[in-house]
Design an enzyme around this catalytic site. Structure first.
Site: not given
Ligand code: DHB
Length: 299
Positions: A43, A70, A125, A160, A186-187, A212, A238, A260
């Site tokens: 980001s 960030l 975030c 997001k 999701i974040n 995770g 996710g 991620g």
């Protein structure tokens, strides 16, 4: 296994999630070359930010807890990184964060000028004061931000979302009503860890975001719930580490997935592994297109 996400055609349904190796053009390109269908940048904000001091990451048996703060070089300096990845052939999605609608619009328009194929608004975030989830839990604020960004770009606008709210459905509806093209869910989940030796929180910021395998059932639930109420595409994220995890999200209603923490835990080979697993599954069942499986867990 081509997929169409809000008009953006990807060679496969796996996307590098924001925040993992998305800091440079070279690293974005390496994820794309490893087999991701698209890659999302870290980001980026208006000005350079150093981020929080260490420790910023805790490795847990079931995922990561992180609060980077960030960190980013600011939008002006990031252009060359996007260009490098785009020139190398990558499909790049530019993630942006800001504290207000007009700045989101400005950042998104810059990203478009750099050559991204879509923008992703970080409204999720879970620990940066004035940013991310503080905006993303309020449907009215989300609406205003998406409206402003839609006016400023022609590329698809991905949003997001955070699971850290009981209003995720209202927020998803606000994204759609404002013309948002796609939801990413999701974040990370707001979380913390304490060192029992030091008797203090481990992260310098105290609170961070959990990602995770631990969060996968929450992500699947969010996608499933949203699929029933919105008509725009949903990208699942996710805890995806295997093709079976990806398929679970797809059956819940996702048209594609972001990976991620899985990249951190398993390496870049995860994209090829997930894609080849999904291809084998389609073939073995005689299913022509992945799109035929989207949302099939709904009766
Ligand atoms: C950071 C940003 C996020 O959106 C997130 O989910 C986790 C961490 C960060 O830079 O700290």
């Amino acid at each position: 296994m081509r997929v169409n996400v809000a008009g953006l055609v990807l060679e496969n349904p796996t996307i590098l999630a924001s925040g993992i190796i998305g800091e440079t053009g070279e690293s974005l390109l390496s994820a794309f070359e490893a087999g991701a269908g698209a890659v999302v940048t870290k980001s980026i904000g208006l000005e350079a930010r150093k981020g929080y001091s260490n420790p910023t990451l805790v490795e847990l048996p079931f995922g990561y807890l992180n609060a980077m703060g960030l960190p980013n070089p600011g939008i002006e300096s990031f252009g060359e990184e996007v260009l490098l990845a785009v020139r190398g052939g990558a499909t790049v999605i530019g993630s942006v964060f800001a504290s207000e609608a007009e700045i989101f619009a400005q950042l998104s328009s810059k990203m478009e000028a750099f050559g991204v194929s879509a923008v992703e608004l970080n409204l999720s975030c879970p620990h940066a004061s004035g940013y991310g989830m503080e905006l993303g839990v309020d449907p009215g604020v989300v609406r205003e931000i998406v409206l402003a960004v839609k006016k400023s770009v022609t590329v698809p606008v991905f949003v997001k979302l955070t699971p850290n709210t009981h209003r995720i459905i209202e927020v998803a509806q606000a994204v759609q009503a404002a013309g948002g093209d796609c939801i990413v869910a999701i974040n990370t989940l707001r979380a913390m860890a304490i060192s029992i030796e030091a008797g203090r929180p481990i992260l310098s910021n105290i609170f961070g975001g959990l990602s995770g395998p631990a969060v996968k059932p929450i992500g699947v639930r969010c996608v499933y719930e949203m699929y029933d109420v919105v008509d725009i595409p949903i990208i699942g994220a996710g805890g995806i580490e295997t093709w079976q995890d990806a398929l679970e999200y797809i059956m819940a209603g996702a048209v594609a997935v972001q990976i991620g923490s899985g990249v951190g835990r398993r390496g870049l080979r995860i994209f090829k592994e997930v894609n080849s697993g999904l291809e084998r599954y389609l073939k073995s069942r005689g299913i022509e297109s992945l799109e035929d499986l989207v949302g099939t867990a709904h009766a």
